[in-house]
Design an enzyme around this catalytic site. Structure first.
Site, PDB file in Angstrom:
ATOM      1  CB  SER A   3      69.311  22.089  55.965  1.00 23.26           C
ATOM      2  OG  SER A   3      68.567  23.285  55.925  1.00 23.26           O
ATOM      3  CE1 TYR A  37      73.552  25.132  53.281  1.00 23.18           C
ATOM      4  CE2 TYR A  37      71.161  25.327  53.340  1.00 23.18           C
ATOM      5  CZ  TYR A  37      72.363  25.084  53.983  1.00 23.18           C
ATOM      6  OH  TYR A  37      72.361  24.801  55.327  1.00 23.18           O
TER       7      TYR A  37
END
Length: 293
Positions: free
Chosen positions: A187, A200
């Protein structure tokens, strides 16, 4: 020659209507606008003919787009997903089978070790082997300041995003032969972490280290390992993250002024799995709309 399309206006731009979803990773049906998974846009060219792929989180979002693209490139696929995402999984299977490819449905919670074991085992049994492992399943939630996070919530994120990929690789490695490929969904959060996605972002940064270490280890076996680092992508995970105003403006902080659609990620996963990428390993490929990873 296909005419050039302005990437700023190719897909809808924010602001988005308020559309919170309570469950994770969220469902496709209620989303406004509906995500594009490549249903009418992705064109295959047999780049993965005969390949056998396992895609976790394959029911919706990036996973569905990858499954459809792989099918149009000639691969058979198995998709892992949470049982409560059955409606989305069935739609992914419909799309894949419409291309003449097999789609094996593998429901289960990857936080359970037994599910990781069964997911790989059943893929190998049903497809006759495994050539491409796409570690895509993940979860995220908006977090309050000062790390005010319940321990169980942290463990859910860590077990889904980090422990499951390790266990899946452990189970898959004996079945991967020279030329096989592992692709990790990292990500932009790996490099540009948001404070409200604290746990996260930690997992996505760790997945970059995982990718690079595993690439070095598996290179001796002829297995390539790479990652894709998406920027903001319009998937069911976004309305299910718990944002309010941030969700309405999701993606407008990119130079292109909008989030990606899942279909715009699929080509990266096809490339990394294909022979065109035979000398690419240990790479993290950004698809971020111009944001710098």
């Amino acid at each position: 020659m296909t005419p050039h399309v302005d990437p700023r206006t190719k897909y809808p731009r924010p602001p988005w209507a308020k559309q919170p979803q309570e469950s994770q990773p969220g469902m496709t049906g209620p989303m406004i606008p509906q995500p594009d998974h490549g249903e009418h846009s992705y064109r295959g060219s047999a780049r993965l003919a005969g390949a056998r792929a396992l895609i976790t989180g394959g029911d919706s979002g990036i996973g569905r787009a990858v499954a459809l693209a792989y099918a149009r490139e000639g691969a058979n696929v198995a998709i892992g997903y949470l049982p409560e995402e059955e409606v989305d999984a069935l739609e992914t299977r419909r799309l894949v089978e419409a291309e003449g490819s097999r789609c094996v449905l593998l429901p289960g919670d990857l936080r359970d070790e037994s599910t990781c074991v069964a997911t790989v085992r059943d893929t190998v049994v049903e497809l006759g082997g495994l050539d491409i492992l796409v570690l895509n399943a993940g979860t995220q939630r908006r977090r309050d300041e000062d790390a005010q996070i319940d321990r169980e919530a942290v463990l859910t994120v860590f077990e889904t995003n980090l422990v499951a990929p390790l266990l899946l690789v452990r189970e898959a490695a004996p079945h991967l032969t020279p030329g096989a490929s592992i692709i990790v969904t990292a990500s932009i959060q790996s490099f540009e972490p948001s404070p409200d996605l604290l746990d996260y972002a930690m997992t996505k940064a760790a997945l970059v280290g995982f990718t690079r270490a595993l690439a070095e280890q598996q290179g001796e076996r002829g297995v390539r390992v790479n990652a894709v680092a998406p920027g903001p992508v319009w998937t069911p995970l976004i309305p299910a993250t718990g944002w309010d105003e941030k969700q309405e403006h999701f993606g407008d902080n990119t130079p292109l002024g909008r989030p990606a659609q899942p279909a715009e990620l699929a080509g990266a996963y096809v490339y990394l799995a294909s022979e065109e990428a035979s000398y690419v390993s240990g790479a993290v490929l950004p698809v971020t709309g111009g944001r710098h990873p």
